[in-house]
Design an enzyme around this catalytic site. Sequence first.
Site, short mmCIF file in Angstrom:
data_model
loop_
_atom_site.label_atom_id
_atom_site.label_comp_id
_atom_site.label_asym_id
_atom_site.label_seq_id
_atom_site.Cartn_x
_atom_site.Cartn_y
_atom_site.Cartn_z
N ASP A 57 -0.11 -6.25 -7.71
CA ASP A 57 1.38 -6.92 -7.60
C ASP A 57 1.63 -6.99 -8.85
OD1 ASP A 57 0.53 -6.98 -4.70
OD2 ASP A 57 -0.79 -8.71 -5.22
N HIS A 88 3.69 -2.13 -1.92
CA HIS A 88 4.49 -2.02 -2.90
C HIS A 88 5.95 -2.12 -2.56
CE1 HIS A 88 1.51 1.12 -4.86
NE2 HIS A 88 1.23 -0.06 -5.07
#
Length: 336
Positions: free
Chosen positions: A13, A43
């Site tokens: 992340d 994503h």
Amino acid sequence: MTCTVVVCGFFGDTGKGKVISHLSLKDEIAVTARAGVGPNAGHTVIYKDKNYKLRMLPSAFVYDECRLLMGPGVLVNPEILLQEIQITESKDRVGVDRQCAVIESKHIEADKKGNLAEKIKTTGTGTGPCNADRALRTAKLARDIPELKEFLTDVPFEVDEAIKEGRNVLIEGTQGTYLSLFHGTYPYCTSKDVTASAACSDVGVGPTKVDEVILVLKAFTTRVGAGPLPNELSWKEAEKKGWAEVATVTGRRRRSAPFNYKLAKRAVMLNGATQAAVTKVDILFPECKGVDSYDELSKEAIAFIQEIEKRIEIPVTLIGTGPGALEMVDIRDSPR
Ligand code: IMP
Ligand code: MG
């Protein structure tokens, strides 16, 4: 022309999706191959006012000439993959390696209970149990699934052809260095190695073929699920700083902490990184929002980037200034 690996230097992340989408457009990437674990990844790609949340397809899909491959080391959930192919209208350019293992409902069920759910706090997407079946040699492979038939290909061969033809190739890592089964915070980690060497192995590219390894770091550190996070802030403190994030796949709150130089430096070593990207610099320095040239960054932001470079001993060549694919200072070609 270059073969580039993109990996995360923290706990996932960090904005690999954004960095990869930027690179695909800027470098006109001909072939991209997704590495990493599987649909436990999330994503976010924002391009032309559209917000995509991808779990299977490579983030380089935004460059519409790019061939989109899934390496044999990646676990495929066919339902999620087919859905993403539809959303991104990319049917004609997707290839799935025949040897990708396939996640079944029994894997997802097993991931949602016991040690995995309660202690490790996994994403519950079935990746750990599926990798366990793969190690036991009982997992189904993509070549056994009729719905995937039209996409089946030999990914290592396709990538090698592209490299030989001198085209730009990208290898997309997922998760993060400290979620690696070997180098991460065991047992609070994912079900395989996720460093740059593993990403190459996932897509069948030998180490001598790689030119650049880009390590993606975020201006602050976050992690979801259980496990250590040095200097962790409370959710309240995180909200105050604008660091309070929610996970893409699970919707869980991400825990946060300041930028960790020690972890970043070790990640450079573990991944053999040649350059770094630092994302979300606009969250620490709001005056930099949307800036796309180095000269326009504030003095404070430049000092922060220089401090990172000094301590991790590789150049920071990409600086994220907003969530959009093109909100990026890209100084790969301009020595300072
Ligand atoms: P699993 O990969 O679903 O087995 O989860 C193991 C640990 O890795 C948990 O702490 C997850 O939250 C974390 N994790 C797995 N994939 C990602 C990711 O893509 N981003 C952030 N954390 C992840
Ligand atoms: Mg993510």
